[in-house]
Design a protein around this motif. Structure first.
Motif, PDB file in Angstrom:
ATOM      1  N   ASN A  80      -6.094   0.843 -13.541  1.00 15.92           N
ATOM      2  CA  ASN A  80      -6.268   1.542 -14.821  1.00 15.92           C
ATOM      3  C   ASN A  80      -5.314   2.716 -15.016  1.00 15.92           C
ATOM      4  O   ASN A  80      -4.900   3.305 -14.028  1.00 15.92           O
ATOM      5  CB  ASN A  80      -7.714   2.046 -14.925  1.00 15.92           C
ATOM      6  N   GLU A  84       0.865  -1.190   0.000  1.00 16.71           N
ATOM      7  CA  GLU A  84       0.000   0.000   0.000  1.00 16.71           C
ATOM      8  C   GLU A  84       0.899   1.236   0.000  1.00 16.71           C
ATOM      9  O   GLU A  84       2.096   1.136   0.240  1.00 16.71           O
ATOM     10  CB  GLU A  84      -0.938   0.030   1.223  1.00 16.71           C
ATOM     11  N   SER A 135      -3.708   1.873  -8.156  1.00 23.14           N
ATOM     12  CA  SER A 135      -3.269   2.932  -9.066  1.00 23.14           C
ATOM     13  C   SER A 135      -3.977   4.196  -8.609  1.00 23.14           C
ATOM     14  O   SER A 135      -4.793   4.165  -7.702  1.00 23.14           O
ATOM     15  CB  SER A 135      -3.575   2.582 -10.520  1.00 23.14           C
TER      16      SER A 135
HETATM   17  P1  NAX Z   1      -9.497   1.826  -4.524  1.00 19.37           P
HETATM   18  O1  NAX Z   1      -9.255   3.296  -4.692  1.00 19.37           O
HETATM   19  O2  NAX Z   1     -10.561   1.342  -3.624  1.00 19.37           O
HETATM   20  O3  NAX Z   1      -8.145   1.130  -4.062  1.00 19.37           O
HETATM   21  C1  NAX Z   1      -6.919   1.387  -4.653  1.00 19.37           C
HETATM   22  C2  NAX Z   1      -5.867   1.228  -3.589  1.00 19.37           C
HETATM   23  O4  NAX Z   1      -4.602   1.331  -4.209  1.00 19.37           O
HETATM   24  C3  NAX Z   1      -5.912   2.319  -2.515  1.00 19.37           C
HETATM   25  O5  NAX Z   1      -5.978   1.713  -1.241  1.00 19.37           O
HETATM   26  C4  NAX Z   1      -4.617   3.081  -2.728  1.00 19.37           C
HETATM   27  O6  NAX Z   1      -4.064   3.562  -1.516  1.00 19.37           O
HETATM   28  C5  NAX Z   1      -3.738   2.021  -3.354  1.00 19.37           C
HETATM   29  N1  NAX Z   1      -2.621   2.541  -4.141  1.00 19.37           N
HETATM   30  C6  NAX Z   1      -2.579   3.652  -4.914  1.00 19.37           C
HETATM   31  N2  NAX Z   1      -1.363   3.827  -5.432  1.00 19.37           N
HETATM   32  C7  NAX Z   1      -0.618   2.777  -4.997  1.00 19.37           C
HETATM   33  C8  NAX Z   1       0.733   2.401  -5.179  1.00 19.37           C
HETATM   34  N3  NAX Z   1       1.560   3.157  -5.914  1.00 19.37           N
HETATM   35  N4  NAX Z   1       1.165   1.277  -4.583  1.00 19.37           N
HETATM   36  C9  NAX Z   1       0.351   0.539  -3.831  1.00 19.37           C
HETATM   37  N5  NAX Z   1      -0.937   0.851  -3.601  1.00 19.37           N
HETATM   38  C10 NAX Z   1      -1.414   1.957  -4.188  1.00 19.37           C
HETATM   39  O7  NAX Z   1      -9.679   1.289  -6.020  1.00 19.37           O
HETATM   40  P2  NAX Z   1     -10.285  -0.116  -6.490  1.00 19.37           P
HETATM   41  O8  NAX Z   1     -11.747   0.006  -6.647  1.00 19.37           O
HETATM   42  O9  NAX Z   1      -9.739  -1.201  -5.637  1.00 19.37           O
HETATM   43  O10 NAX Z   1      -9.688  -0.205  -7.958  1.00 19.37           O
HETATM   44  C11 NAX Z   1      -8.308  -0.373  -8.188  1.00 19.37           C
HETATM   45  C12 NAX Z   1      -7.981  -0.155  -9.649  1.00 19.37           C
HETATM   46  O11 NAX Z   1      -8.629  -1.116 -10.470  1.00 19.37           O
HETATM   47  C13 NAX Z   1      -8.426   1.199 -10.200  1.00 19.37           C
HETATM   48  O12 NAX Z   1      -7.358   1.736 -10.994  1.00 19.37           O
HETATM   49  C14 NAX Z   1      -9.583   0.853 -11.095  1.00 19.37           C
HETATM   50  O13 NAX Z   1      -9.749   1.793 -12.128  1.00 19.37           O
HETATM   51  C15 NAX Z   1      -9.140  -0.479 -11.623  1.00 19.37           C
HETATM   52  N6  NAX Z   1     -10.167  -1.343 -12.222  1.00 19.37           N
HETATM   53  C16 NAX Z   1      -9.803  -2.114 -13.273  1.00 19.37           C
HETATM   54  C17 NAX Z   1     -10.654  -3.026 -13.865  1.00 19.37           C
HETATM   55  C18 NAX Z   1     -10.209  -3.886 -15.003  1.00 19.37           C
HETATM   56  O14 NAX Z   1     -11.053  -4.621 -15.534  1.00 19.37           O
HETATM   57  N7  NAX Z   1      -8.964  -3.863 -15.460  1.00 19.37           N
HETATM   58  C19 NAX Z   1     -12.060  -3.141 -13.403  1.00 19.37           C
HETATM   59  C20 NAX Z   1     -12.283  -2.630 -12.020  1.00 19.37           C
HETATM   60  C21 NAX Z   1     -11.518  -1.392 -11.655  1.00 19.37           C
HETATM   61  O15 NAX Z   1     -12.197  -0.268 -12.120  1.00 19.37           O
END
Ligand code: NAX
Length: 328
Positions: free
Chosen positions: A133, A42, A91
């Protein structure tokens, strides 16, 4: 019992992480006889690290027999040490007033750093799935930042799109989803993707012959699958999480354990097949066997499909050009 497999998950305290970790620990991803070690990453932010500790308390409280150990990290060099599977979920989401270009740049920095860290410390056979993404371009950046690892081991998640398309087809035909074979989703994980059921069969019969409605394909099916993510946000007030986690489980499960000849969709670096320039991270139909994926080749691409495949390619080329400076 088998030696444990080290699995890294980034963004482990996020929504998808919360739907993903418990299923990995219960054996749904790598098998019910496969112990796992979770290495969770994280951001250093105090709130994120505290939330991660909370998730780990819950993992403890499940007393999963296959969860050998777990650790929390804020440094990718520690989180990725010796991992055989890396799920890059975290991301930066698009904030208010943020341009697509800014989003690409911020994420390019994250995935450059994580690619370099994988290159330095991960198992040499590590299988990488990028969920965060823009998933295809983030996977491309991580791959380019890890020159000592096999490029083919970097993949992007198109499986949610694949599963969404399967479900729409099953509903349209009023048939069981499990019987549909030979579906493909081409291109970018974005609304430009092209879900393609021209080759699909159900119980040995041709799906396009059963549906026999090209207007439905172009005007209902394609936009429904393409905009499903937005429809979930609209309905739930939050983006897809459980279905995204499920797709990540499916993707790694099938890559590691095989598909028995069944087609699934993965975003993989192109080898030039189907006119997609080499290296572009592009969704294609694959089968998996013995821990390797094999793209399905020899499919006929008609004029409409070519147009759709080129449209989603154009977007990926623009994304690649948008981050080119950062990869120098
Ligand atoms: P959340 O915002 O709930 O969780 C993301 C987590 O990543 C947060 O806890 C944040 O602190 C952490 N984070 C950010 N930068 C980081 C880094 N450099 N190193 C480690 N952790 C980091 O998002 P969530 O709903 O879990 O979605 C995560 C990602 O999946 C988003 O980018 C979203 O757009 C993408 N998705 C991709 C999909 C796909 O089919 N490829 C579908 C679902 C989703 O939309």
């Amino acid at each position: 019992s088998k030696p444990a497999i080290r699995v890294a998950v980034t963004g482990a305290a996020g929504q998808i992480g919360y739907a993903l970790l418990f299923r990995i620990a219960s054996g749904e991803m790598l098998g019910k006889d496969q112990p796992v070690i979770l290495q969770l990453l994280e951001i250093p932010d105090e709130k994120a690290q505290k939330a991660l500790k909370g998730v780990m308390m819950e993992l403890d409280d499940c007393a999963f027999p296959l969860l050998q150990s777990m650790s929390a990290h804020s440094d990718p060099l520690e989180a990725f040490k010796d991992v055989e599977v890396a799920l890059l979920v975290g991301s930066r989401p698009r904030g208010p007033g943020m341009e697509r270009k800014d989003l690409l740049t911020i994420n390019a920095q994250i995935f450059t750093a994580q690619g370099k860290a994988l290159n330095q410390v991960a198992n040499r056979q590590v299988k990488v799935l990028v969920v965060g993404n823009p998933a295809n371009t983030n996977a491309y950046i991580a791959m380019k930042s890890a020159p000592d690892l096999p490029a083919k081991n970097f993949t992007a998640m198109l499986r949610l799109d694949h599963n969404r398309a399967l479900s729409q087809l099953a509903t349209k035909m009023a048939k069981p989803v499990a019987e549909i074979q030979k579906l493909a989703v081409w291109g970018n994980h974005s609304p430009t993707m092209y879900p393609d059921y021209r080759f699909a069969t159900i119980g040995g019969q041709s799906v396009p012959a059963i549906i026999n409605d090209e207007t439905w394909n172009r005007e209902t099916f394609l936009p429904t699958v393409g905009k499903r993510g937005a429809a979930i946000i609209e309905a739930r007030g939050l983006s897809s999480a459980a279905s995204a986690a499920n797709a990540a489980i499916d993707h790694i499960h099938d890559w590691v354990l095989g598909t028995n000849g069944k087609w699934v969709t993965m975003g993989i670096p192109s080898d030039g097949t189907y006119g997609i320039p080499e290296g572009i991270m592009y969704g294609v139909p694959v089968t998996c066997e013995g821990g390797e994926y094999h793209r399905v080749t020899g499919l006929e691409i008609d004029a409409y499909s070519r147009e759709r495949m080129d449209l989603t390619l154009k977007e990926l080329l623009e994304e690649r050009d948008g981050v080119a400076d950062l990869l120098k």
